[in-house]
Design an enzyme around this catalytic site. Sequence first.
Site, mmCIF file in Angstrom:
data_model
loop_
_atom_site.group_PDB
_atom_site.id
_atom_site.type_symbol
_atom_site.label_atom_id
_atom_site.label_comp_id
_atom_site.label_asym_id
_atom_site.label_seq_id
_atom_site.Cartn_x
_atom_site.Cartn_y
_atom_site.Cartn_z
ATOM 1 N N GLN A 1 -15.576 30.990 -0.951
ATOM 2 C CA GLN A 1 -16.685 31.816 -1.400
ATOM 3 C C GLN A 1 -16.317 33.291 -1.558
ATOM 4 O OE1 GLN A 1 -19.537 29.898 1.627
ATOM 5 N NE2 GLN A 1 -20.877 30.454 -0.056
ATOM 6 N N ASN B 1 -16.959 22.900 9.281
ATOM 7 C CA ASN B 1 -18.242 23.539 9.021
ATOM 8 C C ASN B 1 -19.208 22.528 8.416
ATOM 9 O OD1 ASN B 1 -19.922 26.158 8.527
ATOM 10 N ND2 ASN B 1 -20.016 25.037 6.598
ATOM 11 N N GLU B 2 -20.327 22.283 9.110
ATOM 12 C CA GLU B 2 -21.438 21.497 8.596
ATOM 13 C C GLU B 2 -21.017 20.168 7.970
ATOM 14 O OE1 GLU B 2 -24.484 25.183 7.521
ATOM 15 O OE2 GLU B 2 -23.574 24.033 5.888
ATOM 16 N N GLU C 1 -24.051 30.874 11.677
ATOM 17 C CA GLU C 1 -24.630 31.307 10.400
ATOM 18 C C GLU C 1 -26.134 31.442 10.575
ATOM 19 O OE1 GLU C 1 -23.835 29.062 6.844
ATOM 20 O OE2 GLU C 1 -21.714 28.776 7.349
#
EC number: 3.2.1.21
Length: 493
Positions: A67, A212-213, A397
């Site tokens: 990102q 992550n997730e 987050e």
Amino acid sequence: MLRRRDFLASAVAATALPALPLGARAQQGQPPVAMPPAPAQVQPLSPAGQPQLPPGFVWGASTSSYQIEGAVKEGGRKPSIWDTFSHTPGRIADGTNGDIACDHYNRYPGDVELMAKGGFQAYRFSIAWPRVIPDGTGQVNAAGLDFYDRLVDKLMERGILPMACLYHWDLPQALQDRGGWHNRDMAGWFADYARAAVGRLGDRVKPWAMLNEPSVHAIFGHGFGNHAPGLTGWPSYVMAQHHQNLAQGTGITAVRALRSNLKLGTVFSLQPIYPASQDPADLAAAQRFDACWNTINLDPLFKGSYPAPFENVFAQLVKPGDMEAIRVPVDFLGMNYYGPSWIKHDPAAFLAQAGYGAVPEGTPRTLLGWPISAQGLVEVLTRLRDQYGNPPVFITENGACYEDPAPANGVVQDPERVEYIRAHLVACSEAIRQGCALNGYFAWSLLDNFEWAEGERRRFGLINVDFATQQRTPKASYLYLSQVMRAHAAARP
């Protein structure tokens, strides 16, 4: 041995789940799930409140490699699944991609300086697997690790704790070509990659998150298909979920054997799940969705089992030793929190016949339409306290997307984001007051970035990025969080 096509057929059949009423699992020998009541209206906590966090609370910001880094062909990096996906016409809402993004690969010294000036104590970033092992397996790319060497050294020079996440969705395309998360060999490949990254950086980076997730990556990347790699369907989701869980545990074990002085954990996206109505079908659908989003990660890690009613589905993938490999001790749990969901029974929904229902009228939302509830953060943290042994947690987050105005006089005014952050920090303090083992807060995100399928048009950053010029401009939310962090730092003994 279960062949892949046989598994796919049986998993497809498993989507025809009956609408179990509350208590039905108890009748089947399983304890009922304690679902929170569906509030008529969800609001942030009192706007008069101010966060009161204890000494030692860690303040930081988060980003992810694809990102923000850009430089997709520099330093020996090869394509990831997000390179492929974002360059596929029609996949990204505004037609952008991560080729340049925030150009953090080249501009990281300035970004670290912005963190230091703001008083950030920690920075959670992710490492790009295709930089470290460009082909996914085999030769380690020293030039790729050199970048993270420089970043870590700069962070430490400015007194900022580096927290590394090994996988934030940018799988090497070479591994996707070999089946990606549908291939159980991914567990071993991930462990090799983890050893390579930690072997180079573990002398300075102490906290490490594995994934992550994983549930979000499985649902949206391998179920709905609107994230990379763009796969769809229930069987695809199930395989991606189990093999991520297996890689997570295998990675922790591999890294712990390599270095014993690290803090190892992983990152889950957790949220309250409410039924869209009190109809028994919606109540049961909310239970199933809660399992797919929340407990599909929590139960294997902390209890060594998959949540009902999906135990039989996953049993077709689980081999001897898998659950023991997944259920390994963690030093912390990273929790990403944005808001709750309301779920209804939907026979056409691929995700266990559970789909998104109507959000109660009057519920505040972000620009993306995501419901806002700071109180929901307290609910999730107390659930971890009561059902999962109260593990040490970092909010890794938390943030919101709004339509930010153009910079004026050197700042971007974003009062809605300021209030969002303030309310959730108050929620953090309330959860700690209630005995939850919450240790820190990382805002999402440090910078406006390439926001996955939304492209560059949706912004979560504390710092505005002009993608044409790469100019950085602090937002009011950055200034607000800076004041809060500095006030708490000054209050420490």
